[in-house]
Design an enzyme around this catalytic site. Structure first.
Site, PDB file in Angstrom:
ATOM      1  N   GLY A 183      37.816  72.074 -54.578  1.00 58.89           N
ATOM      2  CA  GLY A 183      38.153  73.489 -54.648  1.00 58.89           C
ATOM      3  C   GLY A 183      39.453  73.708 -55.392  1.00 58.89           C
ATOM      4  N   HIS A 445      46.405  91.690 -82.082  1.00 55.88           N
ATOM      5  CA  HIS A 445      46.042  90.461 -82.798  1.00 55.88           C
ATOM      6  C   HIS A 445      47.311  89.799 -83.312  1.00 55.88           C
ATOM      7  CE1 HIS A 445      43.877  87.706 -85.435  1.00 55.88           C
ATOM      8  NE2 HIS A 445      44.740  88.045 -86.399  1.00 55.88           N
TER       9      HIS A 445
END
Length: 467
Positions: A183, A445
């Protein structure tokens, strides 16, 4: 005898946030913490210290494996785990002192000792020296959190057979470490040792790691961690753990039913956590527990005793610090007559390996099991200019939307800064955005977040621009 409007038992991310919000709303508030420092598991032996160790080990890993590719020459870097632990402790100290500052700032009375019920409206504080004090209150919030679980046949000696608490204070770098449980906690702390040079093997009972998350994330994370030399033994049931000096032997059965034996100098037992209610004397207040030892609550987080509430790991639901904090705010605001709400479907989950893993909403497996008609968009991180610039090309973003309405039902990602990017998905889903809504939003961007826009484009049926 001191009289309060509200007493909070436990000062973790649920308890201290509840106390602050209640004080802000005008309640005379006290908080009881049995340990000398505030912040609970998260700040002392959980979220914060583990991230400090993850960051330190990642810097070392990059110095050994990645700096040269960036034109940085480092001669034989060495890992000083003592200094890493010392730095971790400094971070913890700064953070816990910050909580104490917030208590003072908001005029929350702090009691150091064990909080226990004398009745539904009286709480006893027992100090380390054995002395005690009774406090009267109108309301109580139980926020005592959780502690590591184990298996009945395992003796946690805290030296070679350890839990996450001891793993954060290792005095040496293990040569070999076995992690029982694939986990979040096991993979994160296993990653710390792996980066520092340990041979790490994860033994998982299920047929995949991070079983609660989307299946595609599980497969990708296992692939990436294998590339980093982490080993996996899935569908393997541990039956015995024995220590002989500095060597620990783990006996298990694999998926073929064959007995297999593993040896290491350390074994990390990471099989989940369990609610912590010891010492609360809940029976004196008449508070009920469920069959798993959790405090029973209704949708308002109210127990069967009307003036007593419970939040965080001690009740049902995901054991996440941010869930506990939201619940603490919810209870405080309800007591003040407000109408707060929590959308449990939009509590994000994160794994702080590298790359990071994050998800919110429903998984593809859950939606298919429910018979929901869906469409899925994917975009690989390696197709981004920002990923190539940084060298973080592993992973993808996956967006699941309703086939007819286009409403986003789940967002799942693995990649650099996924832990931060998932907040954008939570925001979009809180306002019930469609995949087209996200696809039409401008994303800066070059950024990792562009992968969200591109995955949304793919989910709408349009062709992603950069794929």
């Amino acid at each position: 005898m001191s009289q309060f409007d509200l007493i909070v038992i436990g000062s973790g991310p649920g308890g201290y946030v509840a106390a602050i919000r209640a004080a802000q709303l005008g309640f005379k508030t006290a908080i009881i913490e049995k340990y000398p420092t505030m912040g609970g598991t998260c700040l002392n032996v959980g979220c914060i210290p583990s991230k400090a160790m993850l960051d330190s080990s990642e810097h070392f890993h990059n110095a050994v494996h990645n700096f040269e590719n960036h034109g940085i020459s480092v001669q034989s870097p060495t890992a000083d785990i003592a200094r890493m632990v010392e730095r971790k402790n400094e971070v913890v100290d700064q953070t816990t002192k910050g909580i104490q500052f917030l208590m003072d700032k908001n005029k929350v009375t702090v009691y150091q000792g064990v909080g226990s019920f004398e009745s539904a409206t009286q709480v006893k504080v027992t100090k380390d020296d054995g002395s005690s004090e009774i406090l009267d209150t109108k309301y109580v919030i139980i926020a005592t959190g959780s502690k590591p679980s184990s298996l009945p046949f395992i003796n946690i000696d805290k030296e070679r057979i350890i839990t996450s608490t001891e793993a954060l204070n290792l005095k040496e770098i293990p040569k070999k470490m076995l992690v029982i449980g694939g986990g979040v906690i096991g993979l994160e702390l296993g990653s710390v040792c792996l980066r520092l040079g340990s041979e790490v093997t994860v033994i998982e009972y299920m047929d995949k790691i991070i079983p609660g998350m989307d299946g595609a994330l599980s497969k990708e994370l296992q692939k990436v961690l294998r590339k980093q030399k982490m080993k996996f033994e899935l569908s393997t049931a541990v039956s015995a753990v024995e220590r002989n000096g500095d060597i620990v032997k783990v006996t298990a059965k694999n998926k073929k039913g064959e007995e297999v034996v593993f040896e290491a100098d350390y074994v990390l037992v990471s099989v989940g956590r369990k609610p912590y209610t010891e010492g609360l004397a809940l029976e004196k207040a008449g508070v009920d527990l469920d069959e798993r030892g959790r405090v029973k609550v209704n949708k308002h987080l109210q127990t069967n005793v009307s003036n007593i509430y419970a939040i965080g790991d001690v009740i049902q639901g995901a054991m996440l610090a941010h869930k506990a904090s939201e619940e603490g705010v919810l209870v405080a605001e309800q007591l003040a007559g407000q109408k707060p709400h929590i959308n449990y479907n939009l509590i994000p989950g994160v794994v702080y390996t590298w790359p990071e893993v994050a998800g919110v909403g429903q998984t593809e497996e859950q939606l298919k099991e429910a018979g929901r008609a869906i469409k899925v968009g994917n975009f690989p991180m390696r197709a981004l200019g920002r990923s190539r610039a940084s060298g973080d090309i592993d992973g993808f973003v996956k967006i699941i939307a309703d086939e007819k309405t286009d409403e986003v039902l789940g967002v799942h990602m693995i990649g650099a800064r996924a832990a931060d990017m998932i907040a954008a998905a939570v925001t979009a889903m809180e306002f019930r955005a469609s995949a087209e809504d996200i696809a039409r939003m401008s994303h800066a961007h070059p950024t990792f977040a562009e992968a969200i826009k591109e995955a949304a484009l793919d989910a709408t049926g349009k062709i992603a621009i950069h794929m």
